[in-house]
Scaffold this motif. Structure first.
Motif, PDB file in Angstrom:
ATOM      1  N   ASP A   6      39.848  41.444  15.538  1.00 52.19           N
ATOM      2  CA  ASP A   6      39.126  41.323  14.557  1.00 52.19           C
ATOM      3  C   ASP A   6      39.834  41.945  12.839  1.00 52.19           C
ATOM      4  N   ASN A   7      41.183  41.050  13.272  1.00 49.97           N
ATOM      5  CA  ASN A   7      41.242  40.725  11.552  1.00 49.97           C
ATOM      6  C   ASN A   7      40.494  40.029  11.458  1.00 49.97           C
ATOM      7  N   ILE A   8      40.127  40.468   9.803  1.00 51.98           N
ATOM      8  CA  ILE A   8      39.411  39.712   8.727  1.00 51.98           C
ATOM      9  C   ILE A   8      39.467  39.063   7.943  1.00 51.98           C
ATOM     10  N   ILE A   9      40.981  39.461   7.541  1.00 47.55           N
ATOM     11  CA  ILE A   9      41.166  37.901   7.149  1.00 47.55           C
ATOM     12  C   ILE A   9      41.182  36.670   7.653  1.00 47.55           C
ATOM     13  N   LEU A  10      42.164  36.848   9.129  1.00 53.53           N
ATOM     14  CA  LEU A  10      42.144  35.608   9.960  1.00 53.53           C
ATOM     15  C   LEU A  10      40.812  34.995  10.024  1.00 53.53           C
ATOM     16  N   GLU A  11      39.171  35.569  10.449  1.00 53.05           N
ATOM     17  CA  GLU A  11      38.321  35.148  11.012  1.00 53.05           C
ATOM     18  C   GLU A  11      37.666  34.680   9.283  1.00 53.05           C
ATOM     19  N   LYS A  12      37.913  35.435   8.341  1.00 59.59           N
ATOM     20  CA  LYS A  12      37.126  34.780   7.193  1.00 59.59           C
ATOM     21  C   LYS A  12      38.191  33.629   6.643  1.00 59.59           C
ATOM     22  N   THR A  13      39.445  33.250   6.614  1.00 56.42           N
ATOM     23  CA  THR A  13      39.870  31.970   6.906  1.00 56.42           C
ATOM     24  C   THR A  13      39.666  30.450   7.315  1.00 56.42           C
ATOM     25  N   PHE A  14      39.708  31.151   8.921  1.00 56.05           N
ATOM     26  CA  PHE A  14      38.715  30.242   9.817  1.00 56.05           C
ATOM     27  C   PHE A  14      37.553  29.414   9.660  1.00 56.05           C
ATOM     28  N   SER A  15      36.755  30.708   9.190  1.00 49.08           N
ATOM     29  CA  SER A  15      35.272  30.624   9.205  1.00 49.08           C
ATOM     30  C   SER A  15      35.647  29.264   8.047  1.00 49.08           C
ATOM     31  N   PHE A  16      36.222  29.585   6.866  1.00 54.09           N
ATOM     32  CA  PHE A  16      35.954  28.759   5.657  1.00 54.09           C
ATOM     33  C   PHE A  16      36.735  27.812   5.200  1.00 54.09           C
ATOM     34  N   ALA A  17      37.882  27.514   7.241  1.00 52.94           N
ATOM     35  CA  ALA A  17      38.039  26.442   7.302  1.00 52.94           C
ATOM     36  C   ALA A  17      37.545  25.078   7.709  1.00 52.94           C
ATOM     37  N   VAL A  18      36.095  26.035   8.607  1.00 55.14           N
ATOM     38  CA  VAL A  18      35.467  25.198   9.616  1.00 55.14           C
ATOM     39  C   VAL A  18      34.030  24.554   8.144  1.00 55.14           C
ATOM     40  N   ARG A  19      33.489  25.865   6.879  1.00 54.58           N
ATOM     41  CA  ARG A  19      32.532  25.515   6.468  1.00 54.58           C
ATOM     42  C   ARG A  19      33.844  24.066   5.139  1.00 54.58           C
ATOM     43  N   VAL A  20      34.796  23.996   5.376  1.00 53.93           N
ATOM     44  CA  VAL A  20      35.884  22.852   3.860  1.00 53.93           C
ATOM     45  C   VAL A  20      35.388  22.158   5.397  1.00 53.93           C
ATOM     46  N   VAL A  21      36.282  21.695   6.332  1.00 56.70           N
ATOM     47  CA  VAL A  21      35.523  20.525   7.230  1.00 56.70           C
ATOM     48  C   VAL A  21      34.585  19.654   7.500  1.00 56.70           C
ATOM     49  N   LYS A  22      33.856  20.814   7.417  1.00 61.99           N
ATOM     50  CA  LYS A  22      32.152  20.227   7.825  1.00 61.99           C
ATOM     51  C   LYS A  22      31.754  19.567   5.977  1.00 61.99           C
ATOM     52  N   LEU A  23      32.262  19.856   5.004  1.00 61.75           N
ATOM     53  CA  LEU A  23      31.652  19.996   3.425  1.00 61.75           C
ATOM     54  C   LEU A  23      32.317  18.572   3.089  1.00 61.75           C
ATOM     55  N   TYR A  24      33.767  18.212   4.066  1.00 61.80           N
ATOM     56  CA  TYR A  24      34.243  17.066   3.828  1.00 61.80           C
ATOM     57  C   TYR A  24      33.706  15.868   4.444  1.00 61.80           C
ATOM     58  N   GLN A  25      33.233  16.542   5.512  1.00 66.11           N
ATOM     59  CA  GLN A  25      32.670  15.288   6.131  1.00 66.11           C
ATOM     60  C   GLN A  25      30.608  14.858   5.811  1.00 66.11           C
TER      61      GLN A  25
END
Length: 124
Positions: A6-25
């Motif tokens: 339930d660590n919000i910053i960990l969750e948000k930064t991980f989800s953000f990284a996933v979005r960035v990877v998908k955007l890169y693709q």
């Protein structure tokens, strides 16, 4: 800061990284853009890695330093997002959506840093 589900910053930064990877693709496959998107990938995914490192910091000052690096990386990410939008690789709605996430992350990181600094200054 401890590492838990339930660590919000960990969750948000991980989800953000996933979005960035998908955007890169997407940028590579659909737009044939490889230079700017590689920069975006590097800094956009490092934000969460630096936050995770901060969780295992050796001291409060090390914690602040590692979050400071994460703050710089998310700021750089916003730069690349803005540049991708200005050069027409990202449509306005695509840019706005992911940039809003980045701006939310930077606000949370700044808040954590400020709170930690205040807590260090408090007499025990």
């Amino acid at each position: 800061m401890e590492e838990r589900k339930d660590n919000i910053i960990l969750e948000k930064t991980f989800s953000f990284a996933v979005r960035v990877v998908k955007l890169y693709q997407f940028l590579g496959t659909e737009k044939k853009e490889f230079v700017l998107s590689k920069q975006l990938l590097r800094c956009g995914t490092s934000v969460g890695a630096n936050v995770r490192e901060a969780i295992h910091a050796e001291s409060k000052m090390d914690f602040i330093h590692k979050l400071g690096v994460a703050q710089k990386e998310i700021s750089e990410t916003i730069y690349w997002l803005d540049l991708l939008h200005a050069t027409k690789y990202l449509k306005k709605n695509e840019h706005t959506s992911i940039k809003n996430d980045a701006e939310e992350i930077i606000k949370i990181i700044k808040s954590i840093i400020l709170t930690t600094k205040k807590n260090i200054k408090k007499p025990s």
